[in-house]
Design a protein around this motif. Structure first.
Motif, PDB file in Angstrom:
ATOM      1  N   PRO A 111      97.899  76.128  78.909  1.00 18.38           N
ATOM      2  CA  PRO A 111      98.118  76.966  77.697  1.00 18.38           C
ATOM      3  C   PRO A 111      99.398  76.164  76.902  1.00 18.38           C
ATOM      4  O   PRO A 111      99.744  75.240  77.460  1.00 18.38           O
ATOM      5  N   CYS A 166      95.942  78.491  82.751  1.00 21.15           N
ATOM      6  CA  CYS A 166      96.412  79.511  81.999  1.00 21.15           C
ATOM      7  C   CYS A 166      96.463  80.773  82.845  1.00 21.15           C
ATOM      8  O   CYS A 166      97.706  81.526  83.093  1.00 21.15           O
ATOM      9  N   HIS A 167      95.575  81.054  83.715  1.00 25.93           N
ATOM     10  CA  HIS A 167      95.618  82.093  84.651  1.00 25.93           C
ATOM     11  C   HIS A 167      96.571  82.031  85.744  1.00 25.93           C
ATOM     12  O   HIS A 167      97.225  82.820  86.026  1.00 25.93           O
ATOM     13  N   SER A 206      96.362  80.990  74.842  1.00 26.55           N
ATOM     14  CA  SER A 206      95.672  80.762  76.086  1.00 26.55           C
ATOM     15  C   SER A 206      94.354  81.242  75.906  1.00 26.55           C
ATOM     16  O   SER A 206      94.095  81.814  74.975  1.00 26.55           O
ATOM     17  N   SER A 207      93.477  81.081  77.060  1.00 26.31           N
ATOM     18  CA  SER A 207      91.974  81.404  77.044  1.00 26.31           C
ATOM     19  C   SER A 207      92.016  82.027  78.321  1.00 26.31           C
ATOM     20  O   SER A 207      92.472  81.876  79.457  1.00 26.31           O
ATOM     21  N   GLU A 208      91.135  83.179  78.100  1.00 28.87           N
ATOM     22  CA  GLU A 208      90.609  83.715  79.417  1.00 28.87           C
ATOM     23  C   GLU A 208      89.736  82.886  80.526  1.00 28.87           C
ATOM     24  O   GLU A 208      90.050  83.318  81.586  1.00 28.87           O
ATOM     25  N   TYR A 223      95.617  87.343  68.270  1.00 32.74           N
ATOM     26  CA  TYR A 223      95.615  85.993  67.814  1.00 32.74           C
ATOM     27  C   TYR A 223      95.770  86.030  66.249  1.00 32.74           C
ATOM     28  O   TYR A 223      96.416  85.120  65.924  1.00 32.74           O
ATOM     29  N   ASP A 246     101.613  87.320  75.198  1.00 28.32           N
ATOM     30  CA  ASP A 246     100.484  86.562  75.742  1.00 28.32           C
ATOM     31  C   ASP A 246      99.547  86.650  74.669  1.00 28.32           C
ATOM     32  O   ASP A 246      99.006  87.740  74.403  1.00 28.32           O
ATOM     33  N   LYS A 262      96.024  85.491  74.042  1.00 25.45           N
ATOM     34  CA  LYS A 262      94.660  85.016  74.216  1.00 25.45           C
ATOM     35  C   LYS A 262      93.673  84.728  73.329  1.00 25.45           C
ATOM     36  O   LYS A 262      93.847  85.555  72.402  1.00 25.45           O
TER      37      LYS A 262
END
Length: 105
Positions: free
Chosen positions: A65, A16-17, A9-11, A45, A36, A38
């Motif tokens: 995500p 995703c959040h 996912s990406s912040e 990662y 998790d 990110k």
């Protein structure tokens, strides 16, 4: 067996959040470990990048995500069992994870 769901996912991804409110709980209820990952967390990662690139060599068809279900993600012998892409309501997410697990039994 070390079955794990890795959430890529990406912040700055709203979906995703939103999924973060229940995705880990659902995975654990199904007996899966949860990671998790990110994209901004370079150490995590880097650790799981090989799994993502096995499934998406150029990341073109990824969803946000993307949840990749795999066996032994921390070893070079990891095996991808399936995936769930994109955002879903909690019940649908559970059903999709269960479908991946059902295909691998």
């Amino acid at each position: 067996m070390d079955r794990t769901v890795i959430k890529f996912s990406s912040e700055d991804c709203g979906i995703c959040h939103k999924m973060a409110f229940f995705d880990q709980k659902v995975a654990e209820e199904l007996g899966l470990k949860f990671v998790d990952c990110k994209m901004q967390d370079t150490a995590t990662y880097r650790k799981y990048r090989k799994i993502l690139l096995t499934q998406y060599p150029d990341k073109a068809d990824m969803g946000w995500p993307t949840y990749i279900v795999c066996d032994s993600p921390d070893s070079d012998e990891f095996r991808i069992l399936g995936e769930v892409k994109g955002g879903h309501p909690k019940g649908e997410f559970r059903n999709r994870l269960q479908a991946v697990l059902a295909e691998t039994n």
